[in-house]
Design a protein around this motif. Sequence first.
Motif, PDB file in Angstrom:
ATOM      1  N   LYS A  30       0.836  -1.202   0.000  1.00 30.38           N
ATOM      2  CA  LYS A  30       0.000   0.000   0.000  1.00 30.38           C
ATOM      3  C   LYS A  30       0.872   1.254   0.000  1.00 30.38           C
ATOM      4  N   GLN A  33       2.283   1.811  -3.463  1.00 31.17           N
ATOM      5  CA  GLN A  33       1.269   2.331  -4.371  1.00 31.17           C
ATOM      6  C   GLN A  33       1.056   3.825  -4.157  1.00 31.17           C
ATOM      7  N   GLU A  36       3.928   5.736  -5.693  1.00 30.65           N
ATOM      8  CA  GLU A  36       3.869   5.751  -7.157  1.00 30.65           C
ATOM      9  C   GLU A  36       2.818   6.733  -7.640  1.00 30.65           C
ATOM     10  N   GLN A  37       1.652   6.769  -6.972  1.00 29.31           N
ATOM     11  CA  GLN A  37       0.611   7.708  -7.370  1.00 29.31           C
ATOM     12  C   GLN A  37       1.062   9.145  -7.147  1.00 29.31           C
TER      13      GLN A  37
END
Length: 64
Positions: A30, A33, A36-37
Amino acid sequence: MLGHEGGKKKPLKQPKKQAKEMDEEDKAFKQKQKEEQKELRELKAKTTGKGPLAIGVIKQSGKE
């Protein structure tokens, strides 16, 4: 018309979802992620407003 019921039927109550415990792999995934976002949003912010990314050259034919 004996079986006619007025109004909307109420949906059946769903059992509450229990919060599952996340192990270390899930937490790391998580976090990765989210990072990366965040990077993608930063890149989008940099690229907006600058015009086209690929600068093309207009080829002219030999005829004038």
